[in-house]
Structure formats: structure tokens, C-alpha cells
Design a protein around this motif. Structure first.
Motif, PDB file in Angstrom:
ATOM      1  N   MET A 230      40.141  43.022  80.549  1.00 36.91           N
ATOM      2  CA  MET A 230      40.881  42.295  81.574  1.00 36.91           C
ATOM      3  C   MET A 230      42.378  42.568  81.448  1.00 36.91           C
ATOM      4  O   MET A 230      43.069  42.829  82.452  1.00 36.91           O
ATOM      5  N   SER A 231      42.892  42.523  80.234  1.00 31.14           N
ATOM      6  CA  SER A 231      44.311  42.796  80.008  1.00 31.14           C
ATOM      7  C   SER A 231      44.651  44.232  80.398  1.00 31.14           C
ATOM      8  O   SER A 231      45.687  44.492  81.020  1.00 31.14           O
ATOM      9  N   GLU A 232      43.778  45.155  80.016  1.00 26.87           N
ATOM     10  CA  GLU A 232      44.014  46.561  80.354  1.00 26.87           C
ATOM     11  C   GLU A 232      44.055  46.777  81.859  1.00 26.87           C
ATOM     12  O   GLU A 232      44.952  47.446  82.379  1.00 26.87           O
ATOM     13  N   TYR A 233      43.095  46.203  82.582  1.00 28.90           N
ATOM     14  CA  TYR A 233      43.034  46.398  84.032  1.00 28.90           C
ATOM     15  C   TYR A 233      44.227  45.759  84.738  1.00 28.90           C
ATOM     16  O   TYR A 233      44.764  46.330  85.696  1.00 28.90           O
ATOM     17  N   ARG A 234      44.632  44.588  84.265  1.00 36.56           N
ATOM     18  CA  ARG A 234      45.781  43.931  84.897  1.00 36.56           C
ATOM     19  C   ARG A 234      47.052  44.734  84.671  1.00 36.56           C
ATOM     20  O   ARG A 234      47.878  44.888  85.571  1.00 36.56           O
ATOM     21  N   ARG A 235      47.217  45.251  83.463  1.00 38.18           N
ATOM     22  CA  ARG A 235      48.387  46.084  83.188  1.00 38.18           C
ATOM     23  C   ARG A 235      48.341  47.371  84.003  1.00 38.18           C
ATOM     24  O   ARG A 235      49.352  47.842  84.498  1.00 38.18           O
ATOM     25  N   ARG A 236      47.144  47.940  84.111  1.00 35.48           N
ATOM     26  CA  ARG A 236      47.024  49.165  84.900  1.00 35.48           C
ATOM     27  C   ARG A 236      47.326  48.895  86.370  1.00 35.48           C
ATOM     28  O   ARG A 236      47.974  49.707  87.035  1.00 35.48           O
ATOM     29  N   THR A 237      46.850  47.759  86.881  1.00 35.20           N
ATOM     30  CA  THR A 237      47.142  47.403  88.270  1.00 35.20           C
ATOM     31  C   THR A 237      48.639  47.276  88.493  1.00 35.20           C
ATOM     32  O   THR A 237      49.184  47.812  89.473  1.00 35.20           O
ATOM     33  N   GLN A 238      49.338  46.593  87.580  1.00 34.91           N
ATOM     34  CA  GLN A 238      50.794  46.431  87.702  1.00 34.91           C
ATOM     35  C   GLN A 238      51.509  47.766  87.578  1.00 34.91           C
ATOM     36  O   GLN A 238      52.432  48.069  88.348  1.00 34.91           O
ATOM     37  N   HIS A 239      51.083  48.570  86.608  1.00 36.38           N
ATOM     38  CA  HIS A 239      51.723  49.863  86.375  1.00 36.38           C
ATOM     39  C   HIS A 239      51.553  50.780  87.586  1.00 36.38           C
ATOM     40  O   HIS A 239      52.517  51.419  88.042  1.00 36.38           O
ATOM     41  N   LEU A 240      50.339  50.845  88.106  1.00 34.65           N
ATOM     42  CA  LEU A 240      50.072  51.725  89.240  1.00 34.65           C
ATOM     43  C   LEU A 240      50.694  51.182  90.519  1.00 34.65           C
ATOM     44  O   LEU A 240      51.099  51.966  91.389  1.00 34.65           O
ATOM     45  N   ASP A 241      50.786  49.864  90.643  1.00 36.49           N
ATOM     46  CA  ASP A 241      51.445  49.285  91.814  1.00 36.49           C
ATOM     47  C   ASP A 241      52.909  49.720  91.858  1.00 36.49           C
ATOM     48  O   ASP A 241      53.424  50.081  92.916  1.00 36.49           O
ATOM     49  N   GLY A 242      53.565  49.686  90.702  1.00 38.07           N
ATOM     50  CA  GLY A 242      54.950  50.153  90.642  1.00 38.07           C
ATOM     51  C   GLY A 242      55.066  51.634  90.953  1.00 38.07           C
ATOM     52  O   GLY A 242      55.994  52.065  91.649  1.00 38.07           O
ATOM     53  N   ALA A 243      54.108  52.423  90.451  1.00 35.41           N
ATOM     54  CA  ALA A 243      54.130  53.862  90.717  1.00 35.41           C
ATOM     55  C   ALA A 243      53.912  54.150  92.198  1.00 35.41           C
ATOM     56  O   ALA A 243      54.570  55.031  92.774  1.00 35.41           O
ATOM     57  N   VAL A 244      52.995  53.415  92.832  1.00 36.16           N
ATOM     58  CA  VAL A 244      52.728  53.623  94.260  1.00 36.16           C
ATOM     59  C   VAL A 244      53.958  53.257  95.095  1.00 36.16           C
ATOM     60  O   VAL A 244      54.323  53.974  96.042  1.00 36.16           O
ATOM     61  N   ARG A 245      54.603  52.137  94.744  1.00 37.15           N
ATOM     62  CA  ARG A 245      55.831  51.755  95.466  1.00 37.15           C
ATOM     63  C   ARG A 245      56.920  52.822  95.308  1.00 37.15           C
ATOM     64  O   ARG A 245      57.628  53.152  96.271  1.00 37.15           O
ATOM     65  N   TYR A 246      57.047  53.366  94.105  1.00 36.05           N
ATOM     66  CA  TYR A 246      58.042  54.417  93.868  1.00 36.05           C
ATOM     67  C   TYR A 246      57.745  55.649  94.720  1.00 36.05           C
ATOM     68  O   TYR A 246      58.651  56.228  95.340  1.00 36.05           O
ATOM     69  N   LEU A 247      56.464  56.049  94.783  1.00 39.43           N
ATOM     70  CA  LEU A 247      56.091  57.213  95.586  1.00 39.43           C
ATOM     71  C   LEU A 247      56.303  56.945  97.074  1.00 39.43           C
ATOM     72  O   LEU A 247      56.696  57.846  97.827  1.00 39.43           O
ATOM     73  N   ASP A 248      56.033  55.720  97.503  1.00 33.74           N
ATOM     74  CA  ASP A 248      56.292  55.369  98.906  1.00 33.74           C
ATOM     75  C   ASP A 248      57.779  55.527  99.233  1.00 33.74           C
ATOM     76  O   ASP A 248      58.135  56.039 100.301  1.00 33.74           O
ATOM     77  N   GLU A 249      58.626  55.088  98.313  1.00 32.60           N
ATOM     78  CA  GLU A 249      60.072  55.234  98.524  1.00 32.60           C
ATOM     79  C   GLU A 249      60.469  56.702  98.568  1.00 32.60           C
ATOM     80  O   GLU A 249      61.310  57.109  99.391  1.00 32.60           O
ATOM     81  N   ARG A 250      59.892  57.501  97.663  1.00 32.49           N
ATOM     82  CA  ARG A 250      60.192  58.934  97.662  1.00 32.49           C
ATOM     83  C   ARG A 250      59.735  59.598  98.948  1.00 32.49           C
ATOM     84  O   ARG A 250      60.449  60.446  99.515  1.00 32.49           O
ATOM     85  N   LEU A 251      58.559  59.228  99.418  1.00 32.00           N
ATOM     86  CA  LEU A 251      58.038  59.814 100.652  1.00 32.00           C
ATOM     87  C   LEU A 251      58.904  59.430 101.852  1.00 32.00           C
ATOM     88  O   LEU A 251      59.142  60.251 102.746  1.00 32.00           O
TER      89      LEU A 251
END
Length: 286
Positions: A230-251
Motif C-alpha cells: 500500500m505504501s509503495e503504490y501510494r508513493r508510486r502514484t504520487q511520484h508518477l502524478d508529479g512526473a505526468v504533470r511535468y511532462l504535460d507542462e513540457r508538452l
């Protein structure tokens, strides 16, 4: 045009990466929903076994065989995959704060954690981790089999587990073996009228306690694995959410740059047309 073509290729690669990361984020989120349901029932099982043990230990002493001596063995539940921040590094940091860490032996779960401590002399066993909730049972069997073999080889061991607990917002260290806390003292406020009556056993106390420990360890390991996942998935969700937002900004920035380059091309084309039109005008009459 070459600049725009290069920009378009770069945008396509980023867009593909963004889709992959967004899919991974969605998968991690769905896994947390599944785990939340499993954790409720698993915690109820562990709590019930603890109550049974507390009731038993009020009237019976645990066998001496369950008193571990010697160096501790630490079970570290890490991640099999990445994209979860400093998940594994925090486990290692916690391990090094343990009083007996230098003399301890380690059982590591998860590829990323094993890679982090690849050359550590204290490693006793490495266990393949899991990526999805449905594989948790497989990890449980691997760890249980390993601990059973270790118990046969060495006798009772002092076993502690280090894992991430997202609800506690910290790394937890729990003792698995020897099991259970000391029984409440006679006259404790926690004792009820019912608890003053010795439990009726259909097995010899030693045999009963042995089977109880086996069930308890299996259930508790199950809960620990679920909590860590559960901790791993929540951290991964937060980490990937930040990465997706960053890529959206770059795009978006690249889209603005593409529009700018297109405007510059149109301006150049208009200038060329005007120059050609000026050069094609007939000479004025004299």
C-alpha cells in the motif's frame, strides 16, 4: 522546417512516455483500492489471534523453545519496481539506526532493495518481490518457507521486520519472533471477567501454542506485505502524478514553441512573396 520536425519528434517521444507513466499511475491507484479492502479483513484476523494469545498467556507460560537468543535477523520489505521515490533508501537508513544492525543478518525482499545493498556482507537471503496485489500470496509463501527452513537449521530466532507504513508516515520496525507481547499482569484493568476463566483447550498447551504461533506469523506477515505494498503504490502514484504533470507542462511549452516557429515560417513566406511580387513589377513609364 528542420527545427519543427525535430521538435515534433521530441514531442512524440514525450507524449508516449507520458501515456506510459499515466497508465502506471492508474494501475498503482487501482491496486491501492484493492489493497484497502484486503487490509481491513487481514487486520481483523491478526487482532483476533492476538486476543487468543493474550488469553492463553494469562494462564500458560510460553515454551522455552520460543525464547530466541543470538544475533537478530532483519526482514526488509522493499520494492520490486522503481518510480516510488526513496522508498528503499528509507528502509536502509532505518536499519542502520538499529542497535544490533552491524551484527544482524538480513533477508531482503524486492529487486530494487537488493540492488541497493548488493554487496552487503550481512545478507543472508534475497527474495524476489511482487509488482501487483495478486502476487502477494506468492511472496508470502517464499518468505514463510525461508523462515521455516531457517528455524529448522538454527532453532528459534530473533526476527524483526522493517517496512514502510504509509498510514504512520514512517518506517516501522516490528518484532515477529519471539511472538506476542508479555501477558497482562493479574488485576490489570484490561482484564475482564471472562478473561479470568482459563481457556478450554483441545490440544496440549505446547502444541496449541506452536500452532497459534504458526497461524499468527503467517497472518502478520500477510498484513506487513499488504501494508508495505500500500505504501509503495501510494508513493508510486504520487511520484508518477508529479512526473505526468511535468511532462504535460513540457508538452505545452513545446506546443507554444511549435506555434512560434510556425508563425516565423509564415512570416518568412510572406516576406518572400512580397519580395518576389516587388521584383516582378514592370518598370515605371518615363
Amino acid at each position: 522546417m528542420s527545427q519543427r520536425h525535430e521538435l515534433a519528434r521530441h514531442r512524440q517521444k514525450l507524449a508516449e512516455a507520458r501515456e506510459v507513466m499515466n497508465s502506471m499511475k492508474s494501475l498503482a491507484f487501482m491496486e491501492t483500492r484493492k489493497l484497502a479492502q484486503f487490509l481491513v479483513s487481514q487486520r481483523e484476523v491478526v487482532a483476533t489471534l492476538k486476543e487468543v494469545a493474550a488469553d492463553f498467556l494469562r494462564f500458560h507460560q510460553p515454551p522455552e523453545a520460543y525464547t530466541a537468543t543470538g544475533p537478530a535477523v532483519y526482514l526488509l520489505i522493499g520494492s520490486e519496481r522503481g518510480f516510488c521515490g526513496a522508498f528503499n533508501e528509507a528502509l536502509v537508513d532505518q536499519l542502520e539506526t538499529e542497535r544490533d544492525a552491524q551484527e544482524a543478518e538480513l533477508i531482503l525482499c524486492g529487486h530494487k532493495l537488493c540492488a541497493l545493498l548488493e554487496d552487503d556482507r550481512r545478507i543472508l537471503h534475497r527474495v524476489e518481490g511482487v509488482s501487483v496485489v495478486d502476487e502477494a500470496g506468492t511472496l508470502l509463501v517464499r518468505v514463510s518457507t525461508l523462515l521455516a527452513d531457517l528455524n529448522l537449521q538454527r532453532g528459534p530466532i530473533l526476527l524483526r521486520v522493517i517496512y514502510q507504513d504509509d498510514e504512520q508516515q514512517s518506517v516501522r520496525v516490528d518484532q515477529l519472533l519471539p511472538p506476542f507481547l508479555p501477558a497482562p499482569a493479574e488485576g490489570s484493568d484490561n482484564n475482564t471477567l471472562q478473561s479470568q476463566v482459563p481457556p478450554e483447550l483441545h490440544l496440549e498447551p505446547r502444541e496449541f501454542f506452536s500452532e497459534l504461533v504458526e497461524h499468527y506469523l503467517f497472518a502478520l506477515l500477510h498484513e506487513v506485505i499488504f501494508v508495505s505494498l500500500m505504501s509503495e503504490y501510494r508513493r508510486r502514484t504520487q511520484h508518477l502524478d508529479g512526473a505526468v504533470r511535468y511532462l504535460d507542462e513540457r508538452l505545452e511549452a513545446m506546443q507554444r514553441r511549435d506555434n512560434q516557429l510556425r508563425q516565423e515560417e509564415i512570416t518568412e513566406e510572406i516576406e518572400v512573396l512580397l519580395l518576389n511580387a516587388a521584383g516582378a513589377e514592370p518598370p515605371a513609364d518615363t
